[in-house]
Motif scaffolding. Structure first.
Motif, PDB file in Angstrom:
ATOM      1  N   THR A 156      10.599  20.266   8.634  1.00 16.73           N
ATOM      2  CA  THR A 156       9.246  20.180   8.232  1.00 16.73           C
ATOM      3  C   THR A 156       8.198  20.439   9.429  1.00 16.73           C
ATOM      4  OG1 THR A 156       9.238  18.381   6.545  1.00 16.73           O
ATOM      5  CG2 THR A 156       7.175  18.593   7.516  1.00 16.73           C
ATOM      6  N   TYR A 157       8.628  20.157  10.527  1.00 17.85           N
ATOM      7  CA  TYR A 157       7.700  20.575  11.760  1.00 17.85           C
ATOM      8  C   TYR A 157       7.963  22.029  11.922  1.00 17.85           C
ATOM      9  CZ  TYR A 157       5.693  19.807  16.293  1.00 17.85           C
ATOM     10  OH  TYR A 157       4.581  19.723  17.284  1.00 17.85           O
ATOM     11  N   VAL A 158       9.392  22.456  11.874  1.00 15.05           N
ATOM     12  CA  VAL A 158       9.354  23.978  11.971  1.00 15.05           C
ATOM     13  C   VAL A 158       8.460  24.865  11.124  1.00 15.05           C
ATOM     14  CG1 VAL A 158      11.176  26.059  12.032  1.00 15.05           C
ATOM     15  CG2 VAL A 158      11.500  23.624  13.149  1.00 15.05           C
ATOM     16  N   ASP A 159       8.494  24.464   9.968  1.00 12.17           N
ATOM     17  CA  ASP A 159       7.840  25.059   8.773  1.00 12.17           C
ATOM     18  C   ASP A 159       6.699  25.180   9.110  1.00 12.17           C
ATOM     19  OD1 ASP A 159      10.517  25.890   7.609  1.00 12.17           O
ATOM     20  OD2 ASP A 159      10.260  24.325   6.141  1.00 12.17           O
ATOM     21  N   PHE A 160       5.965  23.922   9.264  1.00 17.61           N
ATOM     22  CA  PHE A 160       4.511  23.691   9.485  1.00 17.61           C
ATOM     23  C   PHE A 160       4.081  24.703  10.617  1.00 17.61           C
ATOM     24  CE2 PHE A 160       0.536  21.755  10.407  1.00 17.61           C
ATOM     25  CZ  PHE A 160      -0.253  21.280   9.506  1.00 17.61           C
ATOM     26  N   LYS A 161       4.732  24.311  11.662  1.00 20.28           N
ATOM     27  CA  LYS A 161       4.091  25.046  12.918  1.00 20.28           C
ATOM     28  C   LYS A 161       4.309  26.783  12.982  1.00 20.28           C
ATOM     29  CE  LYS A 161       2.361  21.583  14.945  1.00 20.28           C
ATOM     30  NZ  LYS A 161       0.800  21.612  15.175  1.00 20.28           N
ATOM     31  N   ARG A 162       5.291  27.168  12.061  1.00 14.98           N
ATOM     32  CA  ARG A 162       5.482  28.479  11.791  1.00 14.98           C
ATOM     33  C   ARG A 162       4.416  28.996  11.213  1.00 14.98           C
ATOM     34  NH1 ARG A 162      11.785  28.682  10.806  1.00 14.98           N
ATOM     35  NH2 ARG A 162      12.645  29.475  13.108  1.00 14.98           N
ATOM     36  N   GLN A 163       3.834  28.359   9.960  1.00 17.46           N
ATOM     37  CA  GLN A 163       2.703  28.642   9.178  1.00 17.46           C
ATOM     38  C   GLN A 163       1.494  28.583   9.906  1.00 17.46           C
ATOM     39  OE1 GLN A 163       2.290  26.210   5.733  1.00 17.46           O
ATOM     40  NE2 GLN A 163       0.328  27.111   5.000  1.00 17.46           N
ATOM     41  N   GLU A 164       1.112  27.622  10.958  1.00 18.45           N
ATOM     42  CA  GLU A 164       0.152  27.477  11.755  1.00 18.45           C
ATOM     43  C   GLU A 164      -0.056  28.800  12.448  1.00 18.45           C
ATOM     44  OE1 GLU A 164      -1.986  24.568  14.996  1.00 18.45           O
ATOM     45  OE2 GLU A 164      -0.308  23.781  13.873  1.00 18.45           O
ATOM     46  N   TRP A 165       1.178  29.254  13.242  1.00 23.21           N
ATOM     47  CA  TRP A 165       1.116  30.578  13.967  1.00 23.21           C
ATOM     48  C   TRP A 165       0.579  31.624  12.918  1.00 23.21           C
ATOM     49  CZ3 TRP A 165       0.476  31.993  18.500  1.00 23.21           C
ATOM     50  CH2 TRP A 165       0.654  33.725  18.851  1.00 23.21           C
ATOM     51  N   GLU A 166       1.169  31.800  11.697  1.00 27.97           N
ATOM     52  CA  GLU A 166       0.825  32.944  11.070  1.00 27.97           C
ATOM     53  C   GLU A 166      -0.421  33.060  10.601  1.00 27.97           C
ATOM     54  OE1 GLU A 166       2.945  35.626  10.054  1.00 27.97           O
ATOM     55  OE2 GLU A 166       4.384  35.170  11.453  1.00 27.97           O
ATOM     56  N   GLU A 224       0.818  -1.047  -0.101  1.00 18.45           N
ATOM     57  CA  GLU A 224       0.083   0.143   0.051  1.00 18.45           C
ATOM     58  C   GLU A 224       1.008   1.274  -0.040  1.00 18.45           C
ATOM     59  OE1 GLU A 224      -3.065  -0.590  -0.852  1.00 18.45           O
ATOM     60  OE2 GLU A 224      -2.126  -2.715  -0.785  1.00 18.45           O
ATOM     61  N   LEU A 225       0.861   2.260  -1.061  1.00 16.92           N
ATOM     62  CA  LEU A 225       1.509   3.260  -1.452  1.00 16.92           C
ATOM     63  C   LEU A 225       0.787   4.628  -1.134  1.00 16.92           C
ATOM     64  CD1 LEU A 225       3.394   1.889  -4.592  1.00 16.92           C
ATOM     65  CD2 LEU A 225       4.109   1.709  -2.035  1.00 16.92           C
ATOM     66  N   PHE A 226       1.313   5.477  -0.549  1.00 16.24           N
ATOM     67  CA  PHE A 226       0.863   6.898  -0.507  1.00 16.24           C
ATOM     68  C   PHE A 226       1.828   7.870  -0.658  1.00 16.24           C
ATOM     69  CE2 PHE A 226      -0.380   3.405   2.749  1.00 16.24           C
ATOM     70  CZ  PHE A 226      -1.609   3.729   2.990  1.00 16.24           C
ATOM     71  N   THR A 227       1.025   8.976  -1.252  1.00 14.37           N
ATOM     72  CA  THR A 227       1.811  10.212  -1.976  1.00 14.37           C
ATOM     73  C   THR A 227       1.823  10.971  -0.527  1.00 14.37           C
ATOM     74  OG1 THR A 227       0.816   9.896  -3.863  1.00 14.37           O
ATOM     75  CG2 THR A 227       1.621  12.011  -3.315  1.00 14.37           C
ATOM     76  N   GLY A 228       3.165  11.260   0.017  1.00 14.51           N
ATOM     77  CA  GLY A 228       3.270  12.029   1.407  1.00 14.51           C
ATOM     78  C   GLY A 228       2.779  13.739   1.052  1.00 14.51           C
ATOM     79  N   ALA A 229       3.029  14.065  -0.251  1.00 14.66           N
ATOM     80  CA  ALA A 229       2.654  15.584  -0.319  1.00 14.66           C
ATOM     81  C   ALA A 229       1.186  15.613  -0.329  1.00 14.66           C
ATOM     82  CB  ALA A 229       3.269  15.569  -1.927  1.00 14.66           C
ATOM     83  N   ALA A 230       0.134  14.586  -0.158  1.00 14.31           N
ATOM     84  CA  ALA A 230      -1.138  14.880  -0.070  1.00 14.31           C
ATOM     85  C   ALA A 230      -1.501  14.888   1.229  1.00 14.31           C
ATOM     86  CB  ALA A 230      -1.774  13.810  -0.694  1.00 14.31           C
ATOM     87  N   LEU A 231      -0.590  14.754   2.194  1.00 15.83           N
ATOM     88  CA  LEU A 231      -0.866  14.857   3.627  1.00 15.83           C
ATOM     89  C   LEU A 231       0.123  15.912   4.534  1.00 15.83           C
ATOM     90  CD1 LEU A 231       0.052  10.897   3.970  1.00 15.83           C
ATOM     91  CD2 LEU A 231      -2.488  12.200   3.926  1.00 15.83           C
ATOM     92  N   ASP A 232      -0.416  16.403   5.597  1.00 15.54           N
ATOM     93  CA  ASP A 232       0.222  17.273   6.584  1.00 15.54           C
ATOM     94  C   ASP A 232       1.414  16.459   7.040  1.00 15.54           C
ATOM     95  OD1 ASP A 232      -1.684  19.294   5.993  1.00 15.54           O
ATOM     96  OD2 ASP A 232      -2.598  19.167   7.759  1.00 15.54           O
ATOM     97  N   GLY A 233       2.575  17.080   6.830  1.00 15.54           N
ATOM     98  CA  GLY A 233       3.533  16.744   7.578  1.00 15.54           C
ATOM     99  C   GLY A 233       4.210  15.334   7.220  1.00 15.54           C
ATOM    100  N   VAL A 234       4.029  14.900   6.045  1.00 14.77           N
ATOM    101  CA  VAL A 234       4.671  13.850   5.613  1.00 14.77           C
ATOM    102  C   VAL A 234       5.426  14.320   4.298  1.00 14.77           C
ATOM    103  CG1 VAL A 234       4.590  11.341   4.465  1.00 14.77           C
ATOM    104  CG2 VAL A 234       2.842  12.142   6.237  1.00 14.77           C
ATOM    105  N   PRO A 235       6.622  14.726   4.541  1.00 14.10           N
ATOM    106  CA  PRO A 235       7.624  15.634   3.811  1.00 14.10           C
ATOM    107  C   PRO A 235       7.859  14.951   2.622  1.00 14.10           C
ATOM    108  CG  PRO A 235       8.723  14.819   5.643  1.00 14.10           C
ATOM    109  CD  PRO A 235       7.415  14.447   5.951  1.00 14.10           C
ATOM    110  N   GLN A 236       7.269  15.167   1.357  1.00 11.04           N
ATOM    111  CA  GLN A 236       7.521  14.543   0.220  1.00 11.04           C
ATOM    112  C   GLN A 236       6.916  15.920  -1.018  1.00 11.04           C
ATOM    113  OE1 GLN A 236       5.986  10.587  -0.076  1.00 11.04           O
ATOM    114  NE2 GLN A 236       7.821  10.240  -0.728  1.00 11.04           N
ATOM    115  N   ASP A 237       7.501  15.767  -1.933  1.00 14.53           N
ATOM    116  CA  ASP A 237       7.142  16.682  -3.183  1.00 14.53           C
ATOM    117  C   ASP A 237       6.324  15.604  -4.017  1.00 14.53           C
ATOM    118  OD1 ASP A 237       6.929  18.447  -5.184  1.00 14.53           O
ATOM    119  OD2 ASP A 237       8.980  18.883  -5.494  1.00 14.53           O
ATOM    120  N   VAL A 238       5.272  16.183  -4.815  1.00 11.92           N
ATOM    121  CA  VAL A 238       4.344  15.534  -5.461  1.00 11.92           C
ATOM    122  C   VAL A 238       5.103  14.630  -6.711  1.00 11.92           C
ATOM    123  CG1 VAL A 238       2.495  16.948  -5.303  1.00 11.92           C
ATOM    124  CG2 VAL A 238       4.122  17.621  -7.339  1.00 11.92           C
ATOM    125  N   SER A 239       6.388  14.962  -7.027  1.00 12.91           N
ATOM    126  CA  SER A 239       7.144  14.186  -8.039  1.00 12.91           C
ATOM    127  C   SER A 239       7.842  13.061  -7.281  1.00 12.91           C
ATOM    128  CB  SER A 239       7.989  15.104  -8.599  1.00 12.91           C
ATOM    129  OG  SER A 239       9.239  15.654  -7.747  1.00 12.91           O
TER     130      SER A 239
END
Length: 453
Positions: free
Chosen positions: A425-435, A53-68
Motif C-alpha cells: 500500500t505504501y509503495v503504491d500510494f507514494k508512487r502515485q503521489e510522485w506521478e 466504532e467501525l470504519f470503512t478503510g477504503a474511504a481513507l488514504d492508506g488504510v488498505p481495504q476494498d469497499v466490500s
C-alpha cells in the motif's frame, strides 16, 4: 444498552465526568499520520472501549481495504486518555485498528508495537524524543500567507527574540497546553526561517512519543486556528528558507532497569556512546535510503534535504548517509553529551508510528549483526568534494520521493517492518503521489519555457 465497565474503566469514566467531559474520540491515523475518529457520548464509553466504532478503510488514504471488506474497528488505549486543551468536553484516545476481532496488520500504531516488541524480546526499550519544528502564519486578503510578526525582519531570524515575543501569545498557548498534558517542555525558540518555531519536550518510550506527536500536530493546528492563524507542518514552504525537521533523538534502555544502554564515558571514539549505540547507527545507515521514504514521506520533503536553499547559507539538513559527533552536517549525529543518537533526515510531515518502526528495526538489525559504522565524521560534510566522498564510500540520501520509494520497495527490511499489506500500500500510494507531482506543470516551467521556446 450500556456495556459493563471494568473497575479501571469505571474509575476513568467517573474521573472524566467529574472534569466535565461529554464525548470521547476513538482516534487512529491514516497513512499520513493524520487523526481520524468518531465521537462517542461518554455514556457509551464501555462499548467504544470494546471496539464499537467501525470504519470503512477504503474511504481513507492508506488504510488498505476494498469497499466490500468488513469494517475495521478502533480499539482505544485507555492509558492515552487526553482531554483536549482547547475543548475540555472532549477526550481523545489513541487507538489500534482491529479486523474481525484481531489486530489489523496494516494499522500504523500496531506496526510500531510490533517493532517495539522485537526490541523487548532483545531486552530493550526504545526511547524517543522529537524536536517539533513548524510554521505559524496568518492569511492575507489576497489569499496568500505571511508570518504573524509584521515588523521589519532581521536578516538572521534564528533565535530572534523580537519575533519570538511577537508570537508570544500563541506560543504560550501551545507550550502551556503541552505542559498541562505533562509533556515537560524545556525550551522553545524561533527557528531559522521566518515564522518557524521549535518546541523541545521530554522523551518517552516510542509508542507514547508517537501518540504525543500525532496529538501535537492536531492540537497546534486547532490552537492556532482559534487565534486567527494557521500552523503548517509542510517540510519546506519556502525554497529560500530552511525547512521543518522532526529530528529523532533515540536510545535503547534496559527493559528491566531502565538504564540507558547507549552511554559509555570511556568511548574510545570520544563521543561517549556505547558499542551498542554504534551498532544501532550502523543499522540505520545501512537502510537509510529505504528509511528516508518513511521519515521524509512527501515530494516536498526532498526540497528540504539539500545542501543549500536558505537565504542564510546552508540548509542545516543532511545530504549524505554518514554519521558524526556533535556535527549537524551528518544524517546521524551524536550530540555533545552522548547518551543518544539523532537522526536529522526526518521531517515534521512524517507518520511517526511508521518512521519510528523503520528506524528501530534497522537499528536492531545493526545490533544483531554486530555492524560497525566506522569512525565518526567531524568535518563539515557539505564541503566534501565528490572525490572525497567516493574515497570515504559515502552515498547521498535520495534526492526525490521517487528515488526514496524505489529504495524502500527494494529493501527487504521495509516489508519486514510494515507487513505485506501496508508495504504494498505504501509503495503504491507514494508512487502515485510522485506521478501526480511529476505530471503537474508548475509555475517554474511556465515562467522558464512558455515564451523561451
Amino acid at each position: 444498552m450500556s456495556t459493563p465497565l471494568t473497575p479501571e474503566l469505571e474509575a476513568l469514566k467517573s474521573s472524566l465526568e467529574a472534569k466535565g467531559v461529554k464525548y470521547a474520540l476513538a482516534s487512529y491515523v491514516d497513512i499520513h499520520g493524520i487523526c481520524k475518529a468518531k465521537a462517542v457520548p461518554l455514556s457509551h464509553l464501555g462499548q467504544m472501549m470494546q471496539g464499537s466504532e467501525l470504519f470503512t478503510g477504503a474511504a481513507l488514504d492508506g488504510v488498505p481495504q476494498d469497499v466490500s471488506d468488513e469494517e475495521v474497528a478502533a480499539m482505544p488505549d485507555p492509558a492515552t486518555a487526553t482531554i483536549l486543551p482547547w475543548n475540555s468536553e472532549i477526550v481523545w484516545f489513541a487507538s489500534d485498528l482491529y479486523l474481525k476481532g484481531k489486530p489489523f496488520e496494516a494499522c500504523c500504531r500496531t506496526i510500531l508495537q510490533r517493532a517495539t516488541q522485537k526490541a523487548a524480546e532483545m531486552g530493550y526499550r526504545f526511547n524517543l524524543g522529537i524536536e517539533t519544528e513548524f510554521f505559524i502564519y496568518k492569511e492575507t486578503e489576497d489569499g496568500g500567507f505571511v508570518p504573524v510578526s509584521d515588523r521589519d525582519h532581521i536578516a538572521k531570524a534564528a533565535y530572534a527574540v523580537p519575533t519570538l515575543l511577537d508570537n508570544y501569545g500563541i506560543l504560550d498557548t501551545i507550550v502551556s497546553a503541552m505542559n498541562q498534558l505533562g509533556w515537560g517542555v524545556y525550551s522553545f525558540d524561533h527557528e531559522d526561517a521566518l515564522g518557524q518555531f521549535e518546541t523541545d519536550f521530554d522523551y518517552a518510550d516510542a509508542l507514547t512519543m508517537a501518540d504525543r506527536f500525532t496529538f501535537f500536530r492536531l492540537m497546534v493546528k486547532e490552537l492556532c486556528r482559534q487565534q486567527g492563524y494557521f500552523a503548517s507542518f509542510m517540510p519546506k514552504p519556502h525554497a529560500n528558507q530552511t525547512g521543518s525537521g522532526a529530528h529523532y533523538n533515540m536510545s535503547l534502555a534496559d527493559l528491566e532497569t531502565g538504564e540507558n544502554l547507549f552511554v559509555d564515558p570511556s568511548d574510545p571514539r570520544g563521543c561517549k556512546l556505547s558499542k551498542l549505540g554504534y551498532q544501532f547507527i550502523a543499522g540505520v545507515l545501512k537502510h537509510a535510503p529505504a528509511i528516508a521514504a518513511v521519515i521524509a514521506p512527501t515530494v516536498n520533503s526532498y526540497k528540504r534535504l539539500v545542501m543549500k536553499g536558505s537565504l542564510y547559507g546552508y540548509s542545516w539538513a543532511p545530504v549524505y548517509i554518514c554519521y558524526g559527533n556533535n556535527n549537524r552536517t551528518n544524517m546521524v549525529r551524536i550530540p555533545l553529551a552522548g547518551e543518544r543518537v539523532e537522526c536529522r533526515a526526518a521531517d515534521i510531515s512524517c507518520n511517526l508510528y511508521l518512521g519510528a518502526a523503520m528506524v528501530l528495526m534497522a537499528g536492531l538489525e545493526g545490533i544483531r549483526e554486530g555492524l560497525d559504522p566506522g569512525e565518526p565524521h567531524r568535518e563539515n560534510m557539505y564541503k566534501c568534494s565528490p572525490e572525497q566522498l567516493q574515497a570515504m564510500q559515502i552515498e547521498t540520501l535520495p534526492k526525490t520521493l521517487s528515488e526514496a520509494i524505489e529504495a524502500f520497495a527494494a529493501d527487504p527490511l521495509s516489508e519486514e517492518v510494515m507487513g505485506s499489506l501496508m508495504f504494498q500500500t505504501y509503495v503504491d500510494f507514494k508512487r502515485q503521489e510522485w506521478e501526480e507531482y511529476h505530471n503537474h506543470v508548475s509555475d517554474w516551467e511556465i515562467q522558464r519555457y512558455l515564451k523561451f521556446f
